[in-house]
Design an enzyme around this catalytic site. Structure first.
Site, PDB file in Angstrom:
ATOM      1  CG  ASP A  92     -78.849 -63.054  36.725  1.00 34.24           C
ATOM      2  OD1 ASP A  92     -79.908 -61.970  37.367  1.00 34.24           O
ATOM      3  OD2 ASP A  92     -79.383 -64.477  36.539  1.00 34.24           O
ATOM      4  CD  GLN A 149     -87.745 -60.893  34.212  1.00 34.88           C
ATOM      5  OE1 GLN A 149     -88.282 -60.366  33.361  1.00 34.88           O
ATOM      6  NE2 GLN A 149     -87.794 -61.000  35.275  1.00 34.88           N
ATOM      7  N   GLY A 180     -83.507 -59.546  39.265  1.00 34.20           N
ATOM      8  CA  GLY A 180     -82.937 -58.266  41.322  1.00 34.20           C
ATOM      9  C   GLY A 180     -82.143 -57.449  40.572  1.00 34.20           C
ATOM     10  CG  HIS A 181     -82.474 -54.867  37.956  1.00 39.38           C
ATOM     11  ND1 HIS A 181     -83.323 -54.060  37.453  1.00 39.38           N
ATOM     12  CD2 HIS A 181     -82.178 -55.692  37.939  1.00 39.38           C
ATOM     13  CE1 HIS A 181     -83.774 -54.685  36.675  1.00 39.38           C
ATOM     14  NE2 HIS A 181     -83.152 -56.285  36.438  1.00 39.38           N
ATOM     15  CE  LYS A 213     -81.548 -56.655  33.153  1.00 42.21           C
ATOM     16  NZ  LYS A 213     -81.186 -57.825  32.908  1.00 42.21           N
TER      17      LYS A 213
END
Ligand code: IMP
Length: 431
Positions: free
Chosen positions: A13, A222, A40-41, A16
Site C-alpha cells: 500500500d 505488496q 489493490g492499486h 505503487k
C-alpha cells in the site's frame, strides 16, 4: 537503462499503482509479475479514481503492452469482472497479454483461505481471503491448474479430475462443502473462452520487447516486508515482492533488470496482523489515517499507522537491491510538530540495524528515533524540490542519509500531477 522494477519497500500500500501509472507515461510495457487480486492499486486520472487489483496499471494507455506474467496467480472470474468494469468506464483499445503458465485461483482456494484463517484463531495472518496462499501452495505441491489448462477444454477437465479428489479431502477435513468437476468446469470454461485471446507465452513476448530496446516497467505488488522469504514470516503473503523475484516470475534474465525503485510512504502503514515496530496509536494515528485515507483498497480495513522505519527500508534495499526511493504521501505529514524516523532497533538492550528473523524478537524490539522539526505549510501544490519548506527538505535529506538511497521522486497528493520526479529513471545510473 531501459527496465525499472517498482518495489514496495514497506508492508504494501505504498502507492505503487500511482508511480507505475506516472512512469508508464514513459514506458512501452508494464508487467505484473507476482501476487494476484490481493493487491489493490488506486490510480487517480483527471480526478477520476480507478482501483485495480490484478490488471497492470498500464491498462489506461492504449500504447502500452500490459503483461500478467507467469508468477501471478489469477482469479479468472474476478479478473474478467475487473476488466468489464474498466471497459464500462471507457477504458478501451488496451493491449493485454496473460501468461499461459500463470496459476489460477478457483473457488476452493478462496474457501480454504478463509478456513485456514479461522483455524489459526488468534494467530491468524489477516489475509485478504482471495485464495492467494492456497493457490501458491497447490503450485508448489504440483496440483495447481494453470491458464494453459483453463483455455483448453480437454486439459481443464483432466486437471480438475486429477486435482479435485485431493482438494475435496482437504475441504471435507475442514468441514467445507466439496465440489464436483462439473460445478467448476461449467462456469470456468466460459471464463477460459473469454480469456483465451489474451493468452500467450509472455516470456517470449517480454524478451522480444526488451531486446527491441523497449522501456519496461515491472509493477510490484505488496511489499518487501510481506515477502515469503524476507518478510515478517509467517505474517506475509505467499510470493516474493522483491526485485530479485522478477526474472523468475517473468522468464527473463537477471541482467535485464536495470533500476529498482523502492516505493515508501513518508510514514508507515500495515494491514493485517503481525509485528509493526514503529506503530503509533491514538490521536496522531487517527490524524495520519484520515489525512492519508488509510483504509484498505481491497478489504476497506483501517490500516495500522506508524513512523517511517529506516531499518525496514534498509532491509528492502539489501534484499531487493533498491537504487532509488519514491517518497509517497508526503503532504500527509504537514501539520505535525515533530517528525520521527526510526534508524535502529533496540533488542534486549542491544542496538541492531537489521530486521530479526523471528516474530518474538520483532515483537520485542523498541524503535530508536531521530527527531526532526515538522512543517505546517500545505505542500500539495509544490512542483519542485526547491519549493518545499526547509523542514520538508531536511526530512527528505535525512531519509536519504539513513537509507543510503537517493530519493528520486516524491508525491504530494493523489493526482498524477502531484508527483515530483527528481531523476529520469529510465536513463538513470543503476550504481
Ligand atoms: P494474502 O496475500 O491475502 O495471503 O495476505 C497475507 C498478508 O499480506 C496479509 O497481512 C495481507 O493484509 C497482506 N497483503 C496482501 N496483499 C497486500 C497488498 O496489496 N497490500 C497490503 N497488504 C497486503
Amino acid at each position: 537503462m531501459k527496465t525499472v522494477v517498482i518495489v514496495g519497500s514497506q508492508w504494501g500500500d505504498e502507492g505503487k499503482g500511482k508511480i507505475t501509472d506516472y512512469l508508464a507515461q514513459d514506458a512501452d510495457v508494464v508487467v505484473r509479475s507476482q501476487g494476484g487480486n490481493n493487491a489493490g492499486h488506486t490510480i487517480t486520472i483527471d480526478g477520476e479514481k480507478f482501483a485495480l487489483r490484478s490488471i497492470p496499471s498500464g491498462i489506461f494507455n492504449p500504447n502500452i503492452q500490459n503483461i500478467m506474467a507467469n508468477g501471478m496467480v489469477i482469479d479468472p472470474k474476478q479478473m474478467l469482472e475487473e476488466l468489464d468494469g474498466l471497459v464500462a468506464r471507457g477504458v478501451k483499445n488496451f493491449k493485454l497479454a496473460i501468461s499461459n503458465r500463470a496459476h489460477i485461483v478457483l473457488p476452493y482456494h478462496r474457501d480454504l483461505d478463509g478456513a485456514y484463517e479461522s483455524e489459526r484463531g488468534n494467530r491468524k495472518i489477516g489475509t485478504t481471503k482471495r485464495g492467494i496462499g492456497p493457490t501458491y501452495a497447490d503450485k508448489a505441491n504440483r496440483i495447481g491448474i494453470r491458464i494453459a489448462d483453463l483455455i483448453d477444454p480437454v486439459l481443464f477437465k483432466e486437471a480438475l479430475e486429477n486435482t479435485l479428489p485431493v482438494k475435496n479431502m482437504e475441504l471435507k477435513m475442514l468441514g467445507l462443502k466439496t465440489y464436483t468437476v462439473d460445478d467448476i468446469y461449467n462456469e470456468y470454461i466460459e471464463y477460459g473462452k473469454r480469456i483465451k485471446k489474451y493468452v500467450c507465452d509472455t516470456s517470449v513476448l517480454l524478451n522480444d520487447e526488451i531486446e527491441a530496446g523497449k522501456k519496461v516497467l515491472f509493477e510490484g505488488a505488496q511489499g518487501v516486508m510481506l515477502c515469503i522469504d524476507h518478510g515478517t514470516y509467517p505474517y506475509v503473503t505467499s510470493s516474493s515482492p522483491t526485485a530479485s523475484s522478477v526474472p523468475l516470475n517473468t522468464g527473463i534474465a537477471p541482467r535485464y533488470i536495470d533500476t529498482v525503485l523502492g516505493i515508501c510512504k513518508a510514514y508507515n502503514t500495515r494491514v493485517g496482523e503481525g509485528p509493526f515496530p514503529t506503530e503509533i496509536e491514538g490521536d496522531l494515528a487517527t490524524y495520519i489515517r484520515e489525512r492519508g485515507h488509510e483504509y484498505g483498497t481491497v478489504t476497506k480495513r483501517p490500516r495500522r499507522v506508524g513512523y517511517l522505519d529506516a531499518v525496514a527500508l534498509n532491509h528492502a534495499r539489501r534484499v531487493s537491491g533498491v537504487n532509488y526511493l519514491s517518497l509517497m504521501l508526503f503532504d500527509v505529514l504537514s501539520g505535525l510538530k515533530t517528525l520521527k524516523i526510526c534508524y535502529a532497533y533496540e533488542l534486549d538492550g542491544k542496538q541492531i540495524n537489521y530486521v530479526p528473523a523471528t516474530i518474538s524478537e520483532l515483537e520485542r524490539v523498541k524503535p530508536v528515533y531521530v527527531e526532526l522539526p515538522g512543517f505546517d505549510e500545505d505542500i500539495t501544490k509544490v512542483t519542485s524540490f526547491d519549493e518545499l519548506p526547509e523542514n520538508a527538505k531536511a526530512y527528505i535529506r535525512k531519509v536519504e542519509e539513513l537509507t543510503k538511497t537517493k530519493v528520486a521522486m516524491f508525491s504530494v497528493g493523489p493526482d498524477r500531477k502531484q508527483t515530483i520526479q527528481l531523476v529520469d529513471l529510465f536513463n538513470a545510473s543503476s550504481k
